[in-house]
Design an enzyme around this catalytic site. Sequence first.
Site, short mmCIF file in Angstrom:
data_model
loop_
_atom_site.label_atom_id
_atom_site.label_comp_id
_atom_site.label_asym_id
_atom_site.label_seq_id
_atom_site.Cartn_x
_atom_site.Cartn_y
_atom_site.Cartn_z
CE LYS A 1 -0.64 -0.05 5.01
NZ LYS A 1 -1.34 -0.75 6.08
NE ARG B 1 -5.22 -1.06 12.52
CZ ARG B 1 -4.46 -0.99 11.44
NH1 ARG B 1 -3.90 0.16 11.10
NH2 ARG B 1 -4.22 -2.06 10.70
C1 LIG Z 1 -0.32 -1.37 6.66
C2 LIG Z 1 -0.43 -2.65 7.36
C3 LIG Z 1 0.71 -3.41 7.61
C4 LIG Z 1 2.10 -2.95 7.26
O1 LIG Z 1 2.57 -2.00 8.19
P1 LIG Z 1 4.09 -1.48 8.22
O2 LIG Z 1 4.20 -0.76 9.49
O3 LIG Z 1 4.25 -0.60 7.02
O4 LIG Z 1 4.96 -2.67 8.14
C5 LIG Z 1 0.54 -4.64 8.22
N1 LIG Z 1 -0.68 -5.08 8.60
C6 LIG Z 1 -1.80 -4.35 8.39
C7 LIG Z 1 -3.13 -4.89 8.84
C8 LIG Z 1 -1.71 -3.11 7.77
O5 LIG Z 1 -2.83 -2.40 7.55
#
Ligand SMILES: *Cc1c(COP(=O)(O)O)cnc(C)c1O
Length: 354
Positions: free
Chosen positions: A35, A128
Amino acid sequence: MKAVLHINIHKLKENAQLLNRACQNQGIDIMAVTKGFSAHPILANALAESGLSYLADARIENLIKLQDIDLPKVLLRMTAPSEIQKVIQYADISLQSELKTIHMLSKEADTQGKTHSIILMADVGELREGVLPDDIMTTVAEILTYPSISIKGLGTTLTCVSGVIPDPDNLGQLLELSHEIESRFNLNLDIVSGGNSSSYYLVEDESIPFGINNLRLGEVLLLGRETAYGRQIQGLHDDVFTFEAEIVELKSKPSLPQGKIGMDAFGRTPVFEDKGIMTRALLAIGLQDVEADQLTPLDGDADIIGASSDYILVDLTHTKSKYKIGDTLKFKVDYGGMMRLMSSEFVVKQFHYE
Ligand SMILES: *Cc1c(COP(=O)(O)O)cnc(C)c1O
């Protein structure tokens, strides 16, 4: 106009390979989180070629862009009821926390003649997404009555909104829950997913609880930074992404504005310090594309003064290089900056392969 996000594919692959080795050594598969770069296929392909096991994104639209890449696609954001059909069609695995949604997914999977795999999310303190530990067993029991859903694993998210740091306690709790599910329901959970880049420090310290066999990594992969303590990881590149913007005005002006100070273009009241006459540059890039504090000038003597929707203002008084109109300034970007610049249609993306 020259506003260019430079993307070094060679460095990205080196990051992916180093992280993959470190994680594989401790029995951990990586879900590469796409993303941060809007799932651009060139970058996603580079990650696939580096041997990572899954591609994961929060947005189903991004997974659709990745459909031609031969790796399992994982949807990270809790599914909206309005996107059930697409999720069944384009995601091989999705992260889930709501029975009502999982039931709808089961019905749609049945309609499409598929079985859909989910990772059930447990909330071990971050508040969350996720099912609270006390409710996990009844939730699993209910999901097992849905004919077209397969529970592929258990996962958690930490350090995203509340800043809870992953540790052997909360990840240990996740593991215990996974063991209890396996014994109580005679199930085999393939995946125990211990979080995002904030969990990576436990891999580095070799203290990640044995049995956590999956991490979903974005920031550490793309920027070389773990996110529990914000440390740069040795051996990883922090400049896979660099940004370059063009100077369109360059003048000596006072550092203190004249007149009464009200609000800026975004409703904030700016404060200024008198630094005498300055060399001030206007760059042709602004808040529509990136926030000023998401950029760090590579020229250590340049300072960002502020920004409006179409300009970033920079103090070049103390720089050794003599800049002129049409020259560019280069920046490092943080995660938010990378995300914003990747999705701005006004920013050219230029790929480098060495
Ligand atoms: C964005 C996201 C990640 C990745 O997070 P980073 O801190 O960039 O490694 C992992 N799990 C979920 C559910 C996310 O939304």
